[in-house]
Design a protein around this motif. Structure first.
Motif, PDB file in Angstrom:
ATOM      1  N   HIS A  11     -15.890  12.911  34.827  1.00 58.78           N
ATOM      2  CA  HIS A  11     -14.935  12.190  33.993  1.00 58.78           C
ATOM      3  C   HIS A  11     -14.958  12.727  32.563  1.00 58.78           C
ATOM      4  O   HIS A  11     -16.026  12.888  31.976  1.00 58.78           O
ATOM      5  N   THR A  12     -13.775  13.002  32.040  1.00 54.17           N
ATOM      6  CA  THR A  12     -13.628  13.480  30.666  1.00 54.17           C
ATOM      7  C   THR A  12     -12.582  12.621  29.973  1.00 54.17           C
ATOM      8  O   THR A  12     -11.473  12.461  30.487  1.00 54.17           O
ATOM      9  N   VAL A  13     -12.934  12.070  28.821  1.00 54.16           N
ATOM     10  CA  VAL A  13     -12.000  11.248  28.058  1.00 54.16           C
ATOM     11  C   VAL A  13     -11.570  12.030  26.824  1.00 54.16           C
ATOM     12  O   VAL A  13     -12.400  12.636  26.137  1.00 54.16           O
ATOM     13  N   THR A  14     -10.255  12.034  26.575  1.00 52.94           N
ATOM     14  CA  THR A  14      -9.686  12.685  25.395  1.00 52.94           C
ATOM     15  C   THR A  14      -8.870  11.643  24.629  1.00 52.94           C
ATOM     16  O   THR A  14      -8.647  10.538  25.139  1.00 52.94           O
ATOM     17  N   ALA A  16      -5.806  11.549  24.372  1.00 50.36           N
ATOM     18  CA  ALA A  16      -4.557  11.316  25.105  1.00 50.36           C
ATOM     19  C   ALA A  16      -4.771  10.565  26.416  1.00 50.36           C
ATOM     20  O   ALA A  16      -3.847   9.927  26.916  1.00 50.36           O
ATOM     21  N   GLY A  17      -5.951  10.656  27.018  1.00 52.74           N
ATOM     22  CA  GLY A  17      -6.152  10.019  28.311  1.00 52.74           C
ATOM     23  C   GLY A  17      -7.495  10.360  28.908  1.00 52.74           C
ATOM     24  O   GLY A  17      -8.390  10.862  28.226  1.00 52.74           O
ATOM     25  N   ALA A  18      -7.611  10.104  30.211  1.00 50.32           N
ATOM     26  CA  ALA A  18      -8.859  10.364  30.931  1.00 50.32           C
ATOM     27  C   ALA A  18      -8.571  11.251  32.123  1.00 50.32           C
ATOM     28  O   ALA A  18      -7.630  11.011  32.877  1.00 50.32           O
ATOM     29  N   MET A  19      -9.365  12.292  32.269  1.00 57.67           N
ATOM     30  CA  MET A  19      -9.249  13.220  33.376  1.00 57.67           C
ATOM     31  C   MET A  19     -10.473  13.059  34.279  1.00 57.67           C
ATOM     32  O   MET A  19     -11.598  12.996  33.782  1.00 57.67           O
ATOM     33  N   THR A  20     -10.232  13.014  35.563  1.00 55.00           N
ATOM     34  CA  THR A  20     -11.303  12.961  36.546  1.00 55.00           C
ATOM     35  C   THR A  20     -11.219  14.221  37.390  1.00 55.00           C
ATOM     36  O   THR A  20     -10.240  14.413  38.121  1.00 55.00           O
ATOM     37  N   THR A  21     -12.209  15.082  37.278  1.00 50.55           N
ATOM     38  CA  THR A  21     -12.248  16.312  38.061  1.00 50.55           C
ATOM     39  C   THR A  21     -12.637  15.957  39.483  1.00 50.55           C
ATOM     40  O   THR A  21     -13.688  15.373  39.726  1.00 50.55           O
TER      41      THR A  21
END
Length: 124
Positions: A11-14, A16-21
């Motif tokens: 999980h990566t939070v930026t 703009a939003g959150a990305m889940t690899t």
């Protein structure tokens, strides 16, 4: 056959939003990266370009994608094929955005005016 369980997803939070690899070269030894994007209503990512083609499919909510001089609106079930090296900005719709995206391993992102890109952590 590598299997990535939901508790192994990265999980990566930026801003703009959150990305889940879900899969990537460093998560399952995949040749492509697959990730889920979640953005709050009206959240906007930075203007940038990617040096490879990306494919985005909207699962829930919606988004407006500004790609070069073109703007398109995506709703659930829509898929956009974003060509390499074209400036883009993705903005979530009024209900937010949940999407899945895929790109080849090693894809590099470049913000406007940057000469040296980075591999986003959800693609690594």
């Amino acid at each position: 056959m590598p299997v990535i369980t939901r508790d192994q997803a990265r999980h990566t939070v930026t801003p703009a939003g959150a990305m889940t690899t879900l899969a990537s070269p460093t998560l399952g030894n995949a040749a492509s990266a697959l990730w889920r994007v979640r953005m709050a209503p009206h959240a906007a990512g930075p203007e940038h370009r990617i040096d490879v083609e990306q494919i985005w499919t909207v699962l829930d909510g919606g988004a407006e994608i500004a790609l070069g001089t073109e703007k398109v609106t995506l709703t659930p079930g829509d898929t956009a094929v974003l060509p390499a090296d074209v400036p883009r900005q993705i903005t979530a719709g009024q209900w937010g955005l949940t999407a899945v995206a895929v790109a080849p391993a090693g894809a590099r992102a470049f913000r406007a005016g940057e000469a040296q890109g980075v591999v986003p952590p959800w693609i690594a």
